[in-house]
Design a protein around this motif. Structure first.
Motif, PDB file in Angstrom:
ATOM      1  N   VAL A 504      69.623  84.366  46.211  1.00  0.00           N
ATOM      2  CA  VAL A 504      68.681  83.255  46.074  1.00  0.00           C
ATOM      3  C   VAL A 504      68.932  82.586  44.729  1.00  0.00           C
ATOM      4  O   VAL A 504      69.104  83.266  43.719  1.00  0.00           O
ATOM      5  CB  VAL A 504      67.224  83.753  46.168  1.00  0.00           C
ATOM      6  N   GLU A 506      67.473  79.827  41.984  1.00  0.00           N
ATOM      7  CA  GLU A 506      66.448  78.904  41.480  1.00  0.00           C
ATOM      8  C   GLU A 506      67.199  77.691  40.937  1.00  0.00           C
ATOM      9  O   GLU A 506      67.520  77.606  39.764  1.00  0.00           O
ATOM     10  CB  GLU A 506      65.617  79.567  40.386  1.00  0.00           C
ATOM     11  N   ALA A 548      65.989  78.845  46.405  1.00  0.00           N
ATOM     12  CA  ALA A 548      64.658  79.468  46.483  1.00  0.00           C
ATOM     13  C   ALA A 548      63.696  78.504  47.162  1.00  0.00           C
ATOM     14  O   ALA A 548      63.714  77.305  46.906  1.00  0.00           O
ATOM     15  CB  ALA A 548      64.163  79.831  45.087  1.00  0.00           C
ATOM     16  N   LEU A 567      61.542  81.727  42.555  1.00  0.00           N
ATOM     17  CA  LEU A 567      61.939  83.033  43.068  1.00  0.00           C
ATOM     18  C   LEU A 567      60.731  83.788  43.599  1.00  0.00           C
ATOM     19  O   LEU A 567      60.781  84.377  44.682  1.00  0.00           O
ATOM     20  CB  LEU A 567      62.639  83.851  41.978  1.00  0.00           C
ATOM     21  N   ASP A 570      59.722  82.526  46.844  1.00  0.00           N
ATOM     22  CA  ASP A 570      60.703  82.893  47.857  1.00  0.00           C
ATOM     23  C   ASP A 570      60.500  84.340  48.296  1.00  0.00           C
ATOM     24  O   ASP A 570      60.562  84.657  49.490  1.00  0.00           O
ATOM     25  CB  ASP A 570      62.115  82.700  47.311  1.00  0.00           C
TER      26      ASP A 570
END
Length: 882
Positions: A504, A506, A548, A567, A570
């Motif tokens: 992921v 950001e 994210a 994050l 997410d």
């Protein structure tokens, strides 16, 4: 004349280094510049031949050709020999051996330096390199020096070279028993008094969010070897940062101990005119009172203690904001959509205020839903500078009424937002980390920010680790943050194999993917609409990157609307706590695990726990995933999570669940878990009724499914691979009692593929016929073949489980392992060449040859050809006669 000297208040390590220096510089004399520590003085008094010394006042400085310094470079610590270091005063050669960090190499000094735990380690390594062997007595003394300065090889500054040096000394006669007895020191009455004073008078001060134990004491009498007492105090209390000031005679002695990477003890001591190691240092301060020295120490601490976190560290990037002209009602809708409690209000490119749930509730109470949010701005926005430490953040946020703070240099340059929950969570995490690193008082391992870089190297292929490092570096270059997330992090901690690398970002995941593919020469697949990228590298390495995001469910059971997020947002959209772990890939924090929802605790407890109370309302398929993870990992569904599943079922959350989504969850559940165990779990949580209200397995059904699991185990061993269709076997078996119209309606709802639909239909339709054909009497191989041929293998496996006797099971097993691969040795072309006309006669002839081969009547090609030709001619003659 060669003179070897060291620092005042000489300890075992410095003295042992001096002994090694005499071996490296034959003919050198030893001069102590001042007092020795009492244990060393007693040891040398009992063995005067070990290190004979010359009093420093008896040395004529003008006759010194070489000055050898051991364990120090500070002129103020070597007494009268400091004159030899003054430029232009003497022409003596200066050789220095030191293991302390050197900021600037002194001019005119031949320096031997290495970052090891003890200066004796450095000296022993030089002896070994030059082939100089110590006597057993000398080796014992050298080992004592290493053991003292490394705390028995347990201090944080201990290196592999320290252990290797001790091993070399032991091989040459070092007696570790003597070393142990030498360094085993009981406390004198004065030291005992000091120890108790430290326990009662020390105070914890917070410096940049770090805890420092600080004590200012004025002992009645002089305490020799006070550093030993301070070390024991630090060890017994688990304190990681200790600073003790002792006013004795006309001086203030400052003793510093550190077991934390964020606090360099030597840096503090150097600022006060002393020195030492990063983990142990001291200084002597003259002409100042205890209070004045304490004030200076606190000032220096603020400079040398690295902040636990800054506002920039704690801030989450602002991904969403409200234009000032948006209505209050729309603002509330966006708070719900983005799952936040507040949003900045932007106007003309600058932040002008904040929109919170509290202000929205008041506005709606006064019927202001159609008013613009700018009408709720009461004053200017409060900003924190990015470098503000965590104490400042805590004071501003927790002591006031603000729900969040913005971080930035100005309203036009806002970097991010800090919420109260972020600060509270960080404070709790920091307490656990401090406790876990403090020693034996710890009961529970830290749940956050543990370094897993070593685990990554051990469990993942080397190429995968380098790929992850490359992603972290590329993300950092682009001003983004990248994290390894998902099942691979969970399985790393559970020691389970998993090679699915999900990252992921950001920031812009597609941009990071492009950069990584360019740097590493990989292939790239990008889906701009979904902000995802896949990088494929040689050696079958693959990583999926996603921006994210946060998600909002318009209605229960619908697929979510997805928008960019942080994050934490997410991770919050995931199903269960155990799947919310993330590992930082940033170069400076690579391998650090982030656990914001208590995932590691639930992993340790073996619990499947939902993230929030509406989890199954929003996405009912999570209930099936809960069962899947519980069965796969041998975990237990947490009591409150099981309750939430029941609530979601009562609230009708599963009614809106589409058939294909339900089928996909069943496919994964039965493919990954034992069939009988999965059905029992579905029944316990009343989820079979979600598939169909009349699916209620009895004891006979469950017993049949237990046998089906055994049959699948047999198949895996005997045949290998996977027959597939596990879900169809399970649901087809359970649905056998339903009438045909009900079954067809269920199949239509689930919308299975063509192969699975055939399995579902054949299980109830062909089971009686199949079991009868394979179970009556002693069926011939050709009869078994005829009964089983053409049926999907899953149907045959279900029949084996459904059989009430061994005969059908043996027959079907024989077909699957042997008979189904049998083919006749003659072909249609062979019959055509012998004059058989094309048509049904050819097929009948070949079928007859196969039966004859199966039953052993025609084992070779010639006999099969005779059998086939006879049958084909009979069929042909019969057709001609007709």
């Amino acid at each position: 004349m060669i003179v070897v000297t060291t620092h005042q208040d000489t300890d075992f390590d410095a003295a042992a280094g001096m002994l090694a220096a005499t071996l490296l510089h034959p003919g050198a004399v030893v001069c102590f510049p001042g007092a020795k520590q009492e244990p060393l003085r007693r040891y040398l008094a009992s063995s005067p031949e070990l290190l004979p010394e010359v009093r420093s006042r008896d040395v004529e400085l003008s006759e010194v050709e070489t000055l050898v310094l051991v364990d120090t470079l500070a002129p103020e610590r070597i007494g009268r020999f400091a004159e030899l270091l003054e430029p232009g005063r003497h022409a003596a050669r200066v050789v220095a051996y030191d293991h302390h960090p050197v900021e600037r190499e002194p001019a005119g000094v031949e320096l031997h330096s290495r970052a090891v735990g003890a200066v004796t380690t450095l000296m022993a390594s030089l002896l070994r390199e030059r082939g100089i062997l110590p006597s057993p007595e000398q080796a014992t003394f050298l080992a004592a020096g290493i053991y003292e300065d490394t705390g028995g090889l347990l201090h944080p500054g201990t290196t592999p070279e320290d252990l290797e040096a001790v091993a070399w000394l032991v091989r040459h006669g070092a007696d570790l028993g003597t070393v142990s007895r030498t360094l085993e020191r009981g406390l004198s009455p004065e030291q005992v008094d000091l120890y108790h004073a430290l326990l009662h008078e020390s105070r914890t001060v917070r410096i940049h969010g770090r805890r420092v134990e600080l004590a200012l004491l004025n002992p009645v009498t002089f305490v020799h070897d006070a550093s030993v007492v301070v070390q024991q105090f630090a060890s017994s209390t688990g304190a990681r940062r200790v600073v003790v000031l002792l006013r004795m005679e006309d001086r203030v002695f400052v003793i510093v101990r550190s077991r934390a990477a964020d606090f360099d003890a030597a840096a503090l001591a150097r600022a006060l005119g002393g020195g030492g190691h990063p983990h142990a240092a001291s200084a002597t301060v003259r002409d100042r009172t205890l209070v004045e020295t304490g004030a200076e120490v606190r000032r220096v601490l603020a400079e040398v203690v690295r902040p636990a976190a800054t506002a920039a560290d704690l801030a989450t990037p602002i991904l969403h904001w409200l234009p000032a002209d948006v209505t209050v009602a729309e603002g509330v809708r966006r708070l719900n959509r983005f799952r936040v409690n507040g949003l900045p209000i932007m106007e003309c490119g600058r932040v002008v205020g904040a929109f919170t749930r509290q202000s929205a509730d008041i506005a709606l109470h006064h019927n202001m839903g159609r008013h613009p949010v700018r009408d709720l701005v009461a004053g200017g926005i409060e900003l924190l500078p990015p470098d503000a430490d965590v104490d400042a953040v805590k004071d501003r946020l927790l002591s006031g009424g603000a729900r969040f703070l913005l971080v930035g240099e100005s309203p036009e340059r806002v970097r991010g937002v800090i919420t109260r929950s972020t600060v509270l969570r960080w404070l709790g995490d920091e307490e656990r980390v401090e406790a876990a690193e403090s020693g034996p008082r710890v009961r529970e391992a830290p749940t956050t920010r543990q370094d897993l870089s070593g685990l990554l190297r051990r469990r993942l292929p080397h190429g995968a680790v380098e790929l992850l490092r490359g992603i972290g570096e590329e993300a950092s270059r682009l001003g983004a943050n990248a994290y390894l997330v998902g099942g691979v992090v969970r399985d790393l901690l559970l020691d389970r194999p998993n090679r699915d690398l999900d990252v992921v970002v950001e920031g812009d995941a597609c941009a990071v993917g492009r950069g990584v593919a360019d740097r590493l020469g990989g292939r790239l697949k990008i889906h701009e609409a979904f902000q995802t990228a896949r990088v494929l590298l040689p050696d079958d390495l693959r990583v999926d990157l996603a921006t994210a995001r946060t998600e909002h469910y318009p209605r229960a059971g619908d697929l979510p609307d997805v928008t960019p997020g942080s994050l934490r947002q997410d991770l919050f959209r995931r199903d269960f706590t155990i799947n919310t772990l993330a590992i930082s890939l940033a170069p400076e924090t690579f391998g650090t695990v982030l656990d914001v929802f208590g995932a590691r605790k639930d992993l340790a407890l073996g619990k499947i726990r939902a993230l929030h109370g509406l989890s199954f309302i929003e996405d009912p398929t999570r209930a099936f995933r809960a069962l899947r993870f519980a069965l796969r990992l041998d975990f237990e569904i947490a009591r409150e999570t099981a309750h939430l599943i029941r609530i979601a079922r009562r609230r009708g959350a599963f009614v809106r669940l589409s058939g294909p989504r339900l089928r996909r969850e069943l496919e994964q559940l039965f493919a990954q878990c034992p069939i009988a165990g999965a059905v029992r779990a579905l029944a316990v949580h009343d989820l079979l009724r979600v598939v169909h209200p009349r699916l209620r397995p009895g004891r006979r059904d469950l017993a049949r499914l237990d046998r089906l699991d055994a049959v699948l185990g047999w198949r895996s061993l005997e045949i290998g691979g996977d027959a597939g269709g596990h879900w169809a076997m399970a649901v087809g078996t359970l649905a056998s009692r339903l009438d045909e119209a009900t079954r067809e309606a269920l199949w239509q709802r689930l919308a299975p593929g063509r192969r699975d639909l055939r399995i579902l239909r054949e299980i109830p339709a062909s089971m009686p016929e199949l079991l009868q054909a394979t179970g009556e009497g002693d069926p011939s191989p050709s009869a078994i073949h005829a009964a089983c041929r053409g049926r999907p293998e899953p149907v045959l496996l279900v029949a084996m489980a459904a059989a009430s006797s061994d005969a059908p099971r043996r027959a079907i097993a024989r077909y699957l392992t042997d008979l189904r691969r049998v083919r006749p040795d003659v072909r249609g072309a062979d019959l055509l060449e012998l004059g058989v006309p094309a048509g049904p006669a050819i097929a009948e002839g070949l079928e007859g040859a196969l039966r004859a081969k199966l039953d052993g009547r025609a084992p070779d090609r010639e006999s099969q050809l005779v059998e086939a030709l006879a049958i084909a001619r009979r069929v042909s003659d019969a057709r001609d006669g007709a």
